[in-house]
Design a protein around this motif. Structure first.
Motif, mmCIF file in Angstrom:
data_model
loop_
_atom_site.group_PDB
_atom_site.id
_atom_site.type_symbol
_atom_site.label_atom_id
_atom_site.label_comp_id
_atom_site.label_asym_id
_atom_site.label_seq_id
_atom_site.Cartn_x
_atom_site.Cartn_y
_atom_site.Cartn_z
ATOM 1 N N LEU A 190 0.825 -1.206 0.000
ATOM 2 C CA LEU A 190 0.000 0.000 0.000
ATOM 3 C C LEU A 190 0.862 1.260 0.000
ATOM 4 O O LEU A 190 0.567 2.229 -0.709
ATOM 5 C CB LEU A 190 -0.929 -0.005 1.225
ATOM 6 C CG LEU A 190 -2.047 -1.057 1.224
ATOM 7 C CD1 LEU A 190 -2.853 -0.972 2.512
ATOM 8 C CD2 LEU A 190 -2.948 -0.885 0.017
ATOM 9 N N GLN A 191 1.928 1.268 0.785
ATOM 10 C CA GLN A 191 2.825 2.422 0.808
ATOM 11 C C GLN A 191 3.533 2.597 -0.533
ATOM 12 O O GLN A 191 3.719 3.721 -1.011
ATOM 13 C CB GLN A 191 3.856 2.248 1.936
ATOM 14 C CG GLN A 191 3.252 2.290 3.326
ATOM 15 C CD GLN A 191 4.244 1.856 4.400
ATOM 16 O OE1 GLN A 191 5.060 0.966 4.182
ATOM 17 N NE2 GLN A 191 4.178 2.497 5.560
ATOM 18 N N ALA B 75 1.004 4.001 -3.028
ATOM 19 C CA ALA B 75 0.773 5.424 -2.772
ATOM 20 C C ALA B 75 1.933 6.262 -3.299
ATOM 21 O O ALA B 75 1.727 7.343 -3.882
ATOM 22 C CB ALA B 75 0.576 5.656 -1.281
ATOM 23 N N ARG C 129 1.697 6.552 -7.074
ATOM 24 C CA ARG C 129 0.655 7.485 -7.504
ATOM 25 C C ARG C 129 1.057 8.927 -7.202
ATOM 26 O O ARG C 129 0.758 9.838 -7.978
ATOM 27 C CB ARG C 129 -0.683 7.144 -6.835
ATOM 28 C CG ARG C 129 -1.218 5.756 -7.242
ATOM 29 C CD ARG C 129 -1.210 5.577 -8.742
ATOM 30 N NE ARG C 129 -1.561 4.206 -9.147
ATOM 31 C CZ ARG C 129 -0.860 3.490 -9.984
ATOM 32 N NH1 ARG C 129 0.268 3.957 -10.502
ATOM 33 N NH2 ARG C 129 -1.249 2.270 -10.337
ATOM 34 N N ASP C 130 1.756 9.158 -6.087
ATOM 35 C CA ASP C 130 2.252 10.507 -5.781
ATOM 36 C C ASP C 130 3.243 10.972 -6.845
ATOM 37 O O ASP C 130 3.326 12.161 -7.163
ATOM 38 C CB ASP C 130 2.924 10.532 -4.405
ATOM 39 C CG ASP C 130 1.919 10.439 -3.262
ATOM 40 O OD1 ASP C 130 0.711 10.651 -3.523
ATOM 41 O OD2 ASP C 130 2.328 10.144 -2.128
ATOM 42 N N GLU D 141 -8.255 -1.972 -0.318
ATOM 43 C CA GLU D 141 -7.695 -0.635 -0.129
ATOM 44 C C GLU D 141 -6.781 -0.263 -1.293
ATOM 45 O O GLU D 141 -6.818 0.866 -1.799
ATOM 46 C CB GLU D 141 -6.901 -0.590 1.180
ATOM 47 C CG GLU D 141 -6.288 0.757 1.510
ATOM 48 C CD GLU D 141 -7.308 1.815 1.873
ATOM 49 O OE1 GLU D 141 -7.004 3.018 1.712
ATOM 50 O OE2 GLU D 141 -8.423 1.447 2.303
ATOM 51 N N ALA D 142 -5.966 -1.220 -1.740
ATOM 52 C CA ALA D 142 -5.053 -0.966 -2.856
ATOM 53 C C ALA D 142 -5.810 -0.672 -4.143
ATOM 54 O O ALA D 142 -5.433 0.211 -4.920
ATOM 55 C CB ALA D 142 -4.132 -2.164 -3.052
ATOM 56 N N LEU E 183 -6.990 2.703 -4.174
ATOM 57 C CA LEU E 183 -5.892 3.649 -4.367
ATOM 58 C C LEU E 183 -5.422 3.709 -5.817
ATOM 59 O O LEU E 183 -4.585 4.540 -6.161
ATOM 60 C CB LEU E 183 -4.705 3.267 -3.473
ATOM 61 C CG LEU E 183 -4.842 3.555 -1.976
ATOM 62 C CD1 LEU E 183 -3.674 2.955 -1.209
ATOM 63 C CD2 LEU E 183 -4.931 5.063 -1.735
ATOM 64 N N ASN F 203 -12.268 0.448 -8.107
ATOM 65 C CA ASN F 203 -12.003 1.868 -8.257
ATOM 66 C C ASN F 203 -13.125 2.559 -9.032
ATOM 67 O O ASN F 203 -13.562 3.660 -8.675
ATOM 68 C CB ASN F 203 -10.663 2.073 -8.966
ATOM 69 C CG ASN F 203 -10.160 3.503 -8.851
ATOM 70 O OD1 ASN F 203 -10.314 4.144 -7.824
ATOM 71 N ND2 ASN F 203 -9.564 4.006 -9.910
#
Length: 398
Positions: free
Chosen positions: A77-78, A81, A84-85, A108-109, A112, A209
């Protein structure tokens, strides 16, 4: 130890380049061997944690990344993220264990922005594990790499025919390959708007999503029942419904047992079982069965859509969102033959334009819309509904 790019990288530019990220060396080797066995795929590197993966993505420029959910130092997940950032467009397939913790992290993924997921082989048998990867992971890698490369042919749209029986069109079933070669012809909308008594949604790859974008936009004024098939295994569908319900104006539940079909509710089919609408006396119910998979899927969109068409006829609004394959095409044909209507997600906002593309190419879609506009279209169409059929509770009160 992480492995770097193979020495023949310069010679395989035409193959799909994959980076495999997993903290377990056995899984890295298993996935790498399965992918490398394919003529059109090459594993350009592996990584054992998220930090290493971010560096190698920048270095190796893979077409697709398989990403473990649970890893030390920087988990999946990190890592997602961070990608995507950095506005990375590389498609990511999450690799998850079939556990409650793994399922929750995968949901959750996907929310995201992960493109898809696959579950890790649970069998200790290498042959069975390799077979699972070939059947589940390899097709997803191919579809996502094709989208990233922009190799899909531009689709030509043809206006709807000005005449013809739109309630029960005579439709032959060509092959999927034949459909993909055809220009898309939109189905002509009826001059007089039909009441919408039920909304049926089918979705697969990229679905969580897409649903998280579309469903929260629906207002409480959409009082007809909404039934949903999202291709997912057991446990995942329950967590998906739970997550969606916290963000939506309309309650969302997974159907784990037969229940009355009520307006002002959204119902998600459970993983591993078909969901159908059936009549019980004067009421409509949702029931479950363990009939064989259709289109290699259970739950299958076609199964739900056929039952909805049978019970609601011209009152059905079918919606097909992003997804690999063609599940839902036969069901949409049934909806059209019953006088119902169908809209699909467009190619540009779909992760994979398999399911919506097959429906559009088959001539069953009245509209092809970006995901951000579908909720408004549903809201407008559901405003022309039949008040006495919006829910059974209202039927009973009348």
């Amino acid at each position: 130890m992480d492995s770097g790019p193979p020495s023949q990288t310069d010679e395989v530019d035409d193959r799909i380049k994959v980076l495999v990220v997993d903290d377990t060396v056995t899984i890295r080797r298993l996935v790498s061997n399965a992918l490398d066995a394919e003529d059109d795929i090459v594993v350009v590197g592996t990584a054992s944690n998220g930090r290493s993966a971010l560096s190698k993505i920048e270095q190796l420029k893979p077409d697709v990344v398989t990403l473990d959910v649970e890893m030390p130092d920087m988990d999946g997940l990190q890592t997602l993220a961070a990608l995507r950032d950095a506005r990375s467009a590389v498609p990511v397939i999450m690799f998850s264990t079939l556990t409650a913790r793994g399922a929750r992290a995968t949901i959750e993924a996907l929310a995201l922005g992960a493109a898809d997921y696959t579950t890790k082989p649970s069998s200790g048998n290498i042959t069975e594990s390799m077979k699972l990867i070939r059947e589940d992971l390899v097709p997803k890698v191919r579809s996502l790499a094709k989208r990233k490369a922009g190799s899909r042919s531009p689709r030509r749209f043809v206006p709807a025919a000005p005449t013809g029986d739109q309630d029960k069109p005579e439709v032959k079933q060509p092959s999927i390959y034949e459909l993909k070669k055809r220009p898309i012809q939109l189905r002509r909308a009826p001059i007089v708007a039909r009441p919408v008594d039920i909304i049926a949604i089918g979705v697969s790859t990229g679905g969580p999503n897409a649903l998280s974008v579309m469903l929260p936009q629906l207002p409480k004024s959409v009082e007809v029942p909404i039934v949903i098939v999202q291709h997912m295994p057991p446990m995942f569908t329950s967590l998906l419904a739970e997550r969606l319900s916290t963000h939506c104006n309309i309650p969302v539940v997974e159907v784990d047992t037969p229940r009355p079909l009520l307006g002002g509710m959204m119902y998600v089919a459970p993983g591993g079982r078909h969901m159908v609408v059936e009549r019980r006396g004067q009421d409509k119910w949702l029931s479950l069965n363990d009939d064989p998979p259709e289109n290699s899927c259970r739950p299958a969109v076609d199964v739900l859509f056929r039952s909805v068409a049978q019970e609601y006829g011209a009152g059905v609004l079918g919606v097909i969102l992003t997804g690999m394959g063609h599940d839902g095409m036969v069901g949409c044909e049934s909806i059209c033959q019953a006088g119902g209507r169908v809209i699909v997600q467009d190619e540009a906002t779909s992760v994979v334009w398999g399911m919506p593309g097959s429906v559009a190419s088959g001539g069953f879609a009245e509209a092809i819309l970006p995901i951000e506009e579908i909720a408004d279209e549903i809201t407008k169409r559901s405003a022309y509904r039949s008040p006495h059929r919006s829910s059974q509770s209202k039927d009973e009160s009348e």
